[in-house]
Scaffold this motif. Structure first.
Motif, PDB file in Angstrom:
ATOM      1  N   UNK A 172      44.407   9.200  -5.241  1.00 31.75           N
ATOM      2  CA  UNK A 172      45.172  10.445  -5.157  1.00 31.75           C
ATOM      3  C   UNK A 172      46.314  10.456  -6.167  1.00 31.75           C
ATOM      4  N   UNK A 173      47.043   9.340  -6.264  1.00 33.01           N
ATOM      5  CA  UNK A 173      48.134   9.275  -7.232  1.00 33.01           C
ATOM      6  C   UNK A 173      47.604   9.342  -8.663  1.00 33.01           C
ATOM      7  N   UNK A 174      46.430   8.758  -8.909  1.00 36.16           N
ATOM      8  CA  UNK A 174      45.839   8.829 -10.250  1.00 36.16           C
ATOM      9  C   UNK A 174      45.478  10.264 -10.608  1.00 36.16           C
ATOM     10  N   UNK A 175      44.916  10.989  -9.644  1.00 37.92           N
ATOM     11  CA  UNK A 175      44.557  12.389  -9.894  1.00 37.92           C
ATOM     12  C   UNK A 175      45.804  13.232 -10.132  1.00 37.92           C
ATOM     13  N   UNK A 176      46.841  12.993  -9.334  1.00 38.03           N
ATOM     14  CA  UNK A 176      48.097  13.736  -9.520  1.00 38.03           C
ATOM     15  C   UNK A 176      48.681  13.461 -10.900  1.00 38.03           C
ATOM     16  N   UNK A 177      48.695  12.178 -11.311  1.00 38.34           N
ATOM     17  CA  UNK A 177      49.208  11.827 -12.631  1.00 38.34           C
ATOM     18  C   UNK A 177      48.402  12.459 -13.742  1.00 38.34           C
ATOM     19  N   UNK A 178      47.063  12.476 -13.596  1.00 42.03           N
ATOM     20  CA  UNK A 178      46.206  13.074 -14.621  1.00 42.03           C
ATOM     21  C   UNK A 178      46.459  14.576 -14.732  1.00 42.03           C
ATOM     22  N   UNK A 179      46.609  15.252 -13.591  1.00 40.55           N
ATOM     23  CA  UNK A 179      46.863  16.700 -13.615  1.00 40.55           C
ATOM     24  C   UNK A 179      48.225  17.016 -14.228  1.00 40.55           C
ATOM     25  N   UNK A 180      49.231  16.194 -13.924  1.00 42.39           N
ATOM     26  CA  UNK A 180      50.547  16.406 -14.523  1.00 42.39           C
ATOM     27  C   UNK A 180      50.499  16.175 -16.029  1.00 42.39           C
ATOM     28  N   UNK A 181      49.796  15.127 -16.462  1.00 40.91           N
ATOM     29  CA  UNK A 181      49.652  14.880 -17.894  1.00 40.91           C
ATOM     30  C   UNK A 181      48.923  16.002 -18.599  1.00 40.91           C
TER      31      UNK A 181
END
Length: 248
Positions: free
Chosen positions: A178-187
């Motif tokens: 979940x944190x990886x997906x959030x980071x990818x979307x923010x990037x």
């Protein structure tokens, strides 16, 4: 005023032009999100127990269980949920834990879920370590049984522990995917914002199609020398000047 439309072809060109920047910012966002999770987010672990509400011992074995009795036992779980999360039980659990957790902390950590159309229900505790979650859940069940016995006198209802408080060494939160997906979307969002700003602020004429969209005609091109061509031309010019001086 002519309205400009962006085609899929233009979007693809824009993507290929800034592909490295997009993937770099996505990767950076994932790395920062994971680093934030590891450094600043406290991991939580869950212990779960399964309990069953049944008829009283006097009632058991005398006649088949009626549907109405099953419904009553099932609805009684709502009362048990209120007892488990009530101050009477949680104050004693907090005292047993030497006030390590307040009543408010315990209310936030405890969840009671009923299986659909069943007399069984689950009690879970989510805390910062698997051992703490298991110990607190064991105390909650113990105090809960004593409280129910005091209220009903142990005659009207029975509570059976189908599975005791579990020990689960695997954390339930935070979730790495979940944190990886959030980071990818923010990037990705930051990359799109940067690209849009750079494209909007770029007012240079890029091709003939851009001029045609503005209703202007292309009268000619000025060839621009590369740095290598400029350097070689300066060397050639310098050599020709030296030769001219020698002749003079």
């Amino acid at each position: 005023m002519q309205q400009e439309e962006i085609s899929l072809k233009d979007l693809w060109k824009l993507f290929t032009k800034h592909a490295f920047k997009i993937f770099s910012l996505i990767l950076l966002g994932i790395i920062l999100a994971i680093a934030f999770m590891i450094l600043f987010v406290t991991p939580n672990y869950r212990s779960t127990a399964q309990l069953l509400v049944n008829q009283s011992e006097e009632r058991m074995g005398q006649s088949p269980i009626q549907y109405s009795e099953l419904q009553a036992n099932s609805q009684l779980i709502n009362t048990y949920r209120d007892i488990i999360t009530g101050d009477s039980v949680l104050n004693r659990v907090s005292d047993d834990a030497n006030k390590a957790y307040s009543v408010g902390d315990l209310k936030d950590a405890i969840t009671v879920e009923q299986s659909p159309n069943s007399q069984a229900f689950y009690v879970s505790v989510q805390l910062e370590s698997p051992q703490a979650a298991q110990n607190v859940l064991y105390n909650v069940i113990t105090v809960f049984e004593e409280t129910v016995s005091d209220i009903y006198g142990g005659e009207d209802t029975n509570i059976f522990i189908l599975s005791p408080a579990s020990f689960n060494p695997n954390r339930v939160s935070p979730s790495l995917p979940i944190y990886s997906i959030i980071g990818a979307l923010m990037g990705l969002a930051i990359a799109i914002l940067i690209i849009l700003l750079s494209e909007i602020s770029d007012t240079t004429v890029k091709d003939d199609e851009f001029m045609a969209s503005l209703g202007m005609n292309d009268l000619g091109h000025i060839y621009q020398l590369s740095s290598k061509e400029v350097k070689s031309s300066r060397i050639a010019s310098s050599k020709s000047q030296k030769r001219t001086r020698k002749k003079v």
